[in-house]
Design an enzyme around this catalytic site. Sequence first.
Site, PDB file in Angstrom:
ATOM      1  N   ASP A   8       0.879  -1.156   0.000  1.00 30.59           N
ATOM      2  CA  ASP A   8       0.000   0.000   0.000  1.00 30.59           C
ATOM      3  C   ASP A   8       0.932   1.226   0.000  1.00 30.59           C
ATOM      4  OD1 ASP A   8      -2.269   1.693   0.449  1.00 30.59           O
ATOM      5  OD2 ASP A   8      -1.760   1.710   2.584  1.00 30.59           O
ATOM      6  N   ASP A  10      -0.120   5.110   1.153  1.00 27.49           N
ATOM      7  CA  ASP A  10      -0.373   6.040   2.262  1.00 27.49           C
ATOM      8  C   ASP A  10      -0.337   5.313   3.609  1.00 27.49           C
ATOM      9  OD1 ASP A  10      -0.762   8.238   0.560  1.00 27.49           O
ATOM     10  OD2 ASP A  10      -2.861   7.725   0.248  1.00 27.49           O
TER      11      ASP A  10
END
Length: 241
Positions: A8, A10
Amino acid sequence: MKFLLVFDFDHTIVDENSDTWIVKCAPEKKLPNGLRNSYQPGHWTEYMGRVFVYLGDNGVKEDEMRRTMTAIPFTAGMVDLLGFIGENKELFDCIIVSDSNTVFIDWILKAADFHEVFDEVFTNPAAFSSAGYLTVQSFHTHHCAKCPKNLCKRKVLKEFLDKQLERGVSYTQVVYIGDGGNDLCPVMFLKKGDIAMPRQGYTLDKKLSRLAQDLSPVECSVLVWSSATDIMSYLKALIKK
């Protein structure tokens, strides 16, 4: 022997949400209440489209946005981890699956010289219009009821693995590194020999703990991390096996 690392972006690679970080460019570094309150759950990309219009209307230019975005901090230990992966690319394929956008991720990775660590980035396509406004589109459409309407990370991961298999590439293990609620769907797709690495104290960690307590744990192994150093320790042990 080859491993797939799925990141991922953020709150995983960077220690902030890139979409809310850009608000530092807004007048007084904040958004008007009407705009802030216009977000509807599952429709983040449309909301960010309105934020980018507001920034454009207020004369915020591409250069200023880039300067702001490339100052975003990496998560503790992440710079060392990405350096380690870059030195061992013959063992690791590495992809990003993120609800951010192509412009922000590209800026951040290139400024830190990490763009070559990643084989592919799957995120919402963004570009600057002829008027100088940043625009963003949904990554794809899908039929998963669990995910935001613009991105199902399970669908992305499944399609990537299928495509790799067609090219004759299969992985000894998939390692999924994330933090958010939208990372649960792809983690539930992982197999017994794979591993999910949720960030400690974040939504994914809490959701996986709840599933384990309800005696319906995920099929893959789970190893929690608080610093990317924890991830690097795991990967070093993995390649020594």
